[in-house]
Design an enzyme around this catalytic site. Structure first.
Site, PDB file in Angstrom:
ATOM      1  N   GLY A  53       0.155 -16.943  22.823  1.00 53.69           N
ATOM      2  CA  GLY A  53       1.256 -18.191  22.867  1.00 53.69           C
ATOM      3  C   GLY A  53       0.829 -18.955  24.035  1.00 53.69           C
ATOM      4  O   GLY A  53       1.274 -19.864  24.431  1.00 53.69           O
ATOM      5  N   LEU A  54      -0.602 -18.906  24.502  1.00 51.57           N
ATOM      6  CA  LEU A  54      -0.997 -19.988  25.488  1.00 51.57           C
ATOM      7  C   LEU A  54      -1.737 -21.193  24.975  1.00 51.57           C
ATOM      8  O   LEU A  54      -2.250 -21.623  25.518  1.00 51.57           O
ATOM      9  CB  LEU A  54      -2.074 -19.221  26.664  1.00 51.57           C
ATOM     10  N   GLY A  55      -1.781 -21.314  23.536  1.00 48.43           N
ATOM     11  CA  GLY A  55      -2.431 -22.284  22.906  1.00 48.43           C
ATOM     12  C   GLY A  55      -3.821 -22.198  22.853  1.00 48.43           C
ATOM     13  O   GLY A  55      -4.664 -23.239  22.925  1.00 48.43           O
ATOM     14  N   SER A  56      -4.550 -20.897  22.884  1.00 46.63           N
ATOM     15  CA  SER A  56      -5.835 -20.912  22.814  1.00 46.63           C
ATOM     16  C   SER A  56      -6.764 -21.549  21.828  1.00 46.63           C
ATOM     17  O   SER A  56      -7.445 -22.513  22.055  1.00 46.63           O
ATOM     18  CB  SER A  56      -6.133 -19.481  23.153  1.00 46.63           C
ATOM     19  N   ALA A  84      -5.577 -24.170  19.971  1.00 45.00           N
ATOM     20  CA  ALA A  84      -5.457 -25.477  19.854  1.00 45.00           C
ATOM     21  C   ALA A  84      -6.190 -26.094  21.048  1.00 45.00           C
ATOM     22  O   ALA A  84      -6.862 -27.282  20.900  1.00 45.00           O
ATOM     23  CB  ALA A  84      -4.010 -26.056  20.151  1.00 45.00           C
ATOM     24  N   ASP A 127       2.098 -27.469  19.972  1.00 43.03           N
ATOM     25  CA  ASP A 127       0.727 -27.036  20.955  1.00 43.03           C
ATOM     26  C   ASP A 127      -0.187 -27.962  20.944  1.00 43.03           C
ATOM     27  O   ASP A 127      -0.730 -28.470  21.931  1.00 43.03           O
ATOM     28  CB  ASP A 127       0.163 -25.615  20.027  1.00 43.03           C
TER      29      ASP A 127
HETATM   30  O1  PMV Z   1       3.374 -20.623  21.443  1.00 39.74           O
HETATM   31  P1  PMV Z   1       2.909 -20.189  19.998  1.00 39.74           P
HETATM   32  O2  PMV Z   1       1.561 -20.859  19.568  1.00 39.74           O
HETATM   33  O3  PMV Z   1       3.020 -18.595  19.948  1.00 39.74           O
HETATM   34  O4  PMV Z   1       3.997 -20.631  18.968  1.00 39.74           O
HETATM   35  C1  PMV Z   1       5.136 -20.611  18.963  1.00 39.74           C
HETATM   36  C2  PMV Z   1       6.052 -21.717  18.810  1.00 39.74           C
HETATM   37  C3  PMV Z   1       6.945 -21.734  17.722  1.00 39.74           C
HETATM   38  O5  PMV Z   1       7.948 -22.501  18.101  1.00 39.74           O
HETATM   39  C4  PMV Z   1       7.532 -20.338  17.367  1.00 39.74           C
HETATM   40  C5  PMV Z   1       6.080 -22.065  16.476  1.00 39.74           C
HETATM   41  C6  PMV Z   1       5.798 -23.685  16.228  1.00 39.74           C
HETATM   42  O6  PMV Z   1       5.030 -23.797  15.450  1.00 39.74           O
HETATM   43  O7  PMV Z   1       6.364 -24.471  17.102  1.00 39.74           O
END
Ligand code: PMV
Length: 327
Positions: free
Chosen positions: A111-114, A116, A158
């Site tokens: 979830g840290l945007g690796s 992107a 992201d």
């Molecule tokens: O931070 P990530 O890449 O795991 O994205 C999660 C964010 C969500 O809102 C769950 C999905 C999105 O596309 O915004």
């Protein structure tokens, strides 16, 4: 040698609800970054990719040094290079002779945007090499095209926060609002060590929404309301108000079913060690938690999270170009 860089990111508030049109706030994480360099290759070599620090298994590749033309059609790096070259005006059939070296300190699938960030850095490096300036908006748009191929239905938050490298207040389909941070504030960011597959968790939330639409919409509305209050607090420099808002957002994410015992354990640890508020960040189930701390709280909260078994603990100062220097 030409270079492109991009930071990591965390979602401060509003994940999941943002997919359904509610606002969310995301901020860059300065301590980690993706870095890509481009240099001329040998004549006739075509494009070669060198992946230095990217764990090959996590990226689904067996080799870390390979010609672009041998990469599978669905390889995200291949897609990003071809998209970048086409945008710059170079037909993919005229494959230039280049060595593209990719490295990143951003943990993958947390979830840290690796993904992107790697795409952003790659496009920036190609743009620098070919002397073809890319605007922030263009960069964000191109990264979104790649994200869509690999993440199902991404909201676009992201690519936006990473391309703009600034805190953003984001509503899907609306022009981005770059957030003016009234006073800088600190986040401690801790990894459960558990991979979080965004596409999968977003898909599960979608299934639940299909069955319990009214309930999910109520949760999304409540999350959206929290984000709007948080936006005003950030603008006014009243960052301590974010603590209770993060806790409320976490409670709603738990009700949505995207937290997990590993996340809950780190959240409890962070709060007991003095964090003003804490929540999961990103898709959930695994990945990182974020905790709002006073500057003096960075060390004790970090140490407590390490003792509790966090796989990695980072911290970042949230600020914007317009934020007054507190000194
Ligand atoms: O931070 P990530 O890449 O795991 O994205 C999660 C964010 C969500 O809102 C769950 C999905 C999105 O596309 O915004």
């Amino acid at each position: 040698m030409w270079e492109g860089k991009a930071p990591g990111k965390v979602i401060l508030l509003g994940e999941h609800a943002v997919v359904y049109g509610r606002p969310a706030i995301a901020v860059p994480v300065s301590g980690v970054e993706a870095r890509v360099t481009v240099r001329p290759g040998e004549r006739g070599s075509g494009v070669w990719l060198e992946c230095c620090d990217l764990p090959a298994a996590a990226e689904g590749k067996e080799r870390s040094h390979y010609p672009l033309r041998e990469a599978p059609a669905g390889d995200p790096l291949r897609v990003a290079v071809l998209l970048g070259l086409t945008h710059i005006g170079i037909a993919p059939s005229l494959e230039p002779d280049l060595v593209i070296t990719i490295s990143s300190t951003i943990p993958i699938a947390r979830g840290l945007g690796s993904g992107a960030a790697v795409t952003t850095a790659l496009l920036r490096a190609l743009a620098a090499y070919f002397n073809h300036p890319l605007s922030l908006e263009e960069t964000s748009h191109l990264v979104y095209e790649v994200e869509k191929l690999f993440h199902g239905t991404p909201s676009g938050i992201d690519n936006t926060v990473i391309a703009y490298q600034q805190p953003v207040y984001f509503v899907r389909g609306e022009p981005v609002e770059l957030l003016e941070v009234g006073r800088p504030f600190h986040l401690v960011i801790a990894d459960t060590g558990v991979a979080s597959v965004t596409r999968q968790v977003v898909g599960e939330v979608r299934q639940r929404w299909q069955v319990e639409r009214t309930h999910c919409e109520t949760l999304f509305d409540a999350i959206g309301a929290i984000v709007r209050v948080a936006r005003d607090s950030i603008l006014r420099g009243e960052w301590r108000a974010l603590g209770p808002l993060m806790n409320e957002n976490q409670a709603l994410l738990e009700e949505l079913g995207v937290s997990s015992p590993a996340l809950d354990r780190l959240l409890t640890t962070a709060r007991s060690a003095g964090a003003l508020g804490a929540k999961l960040s990103g898709a959930g189930r695994g990945g990182f938690i974020i905790a709002l701390v006073e500057e003096e709280g960075i060390v004790p909260v970090t140490e407590a999270l390490e003792r509790a078994g966090a796989a990695q603990v980072l911290s970042t100062c949230v600020t914007s170009p317009s934020t007054p220097d507190p000194r």
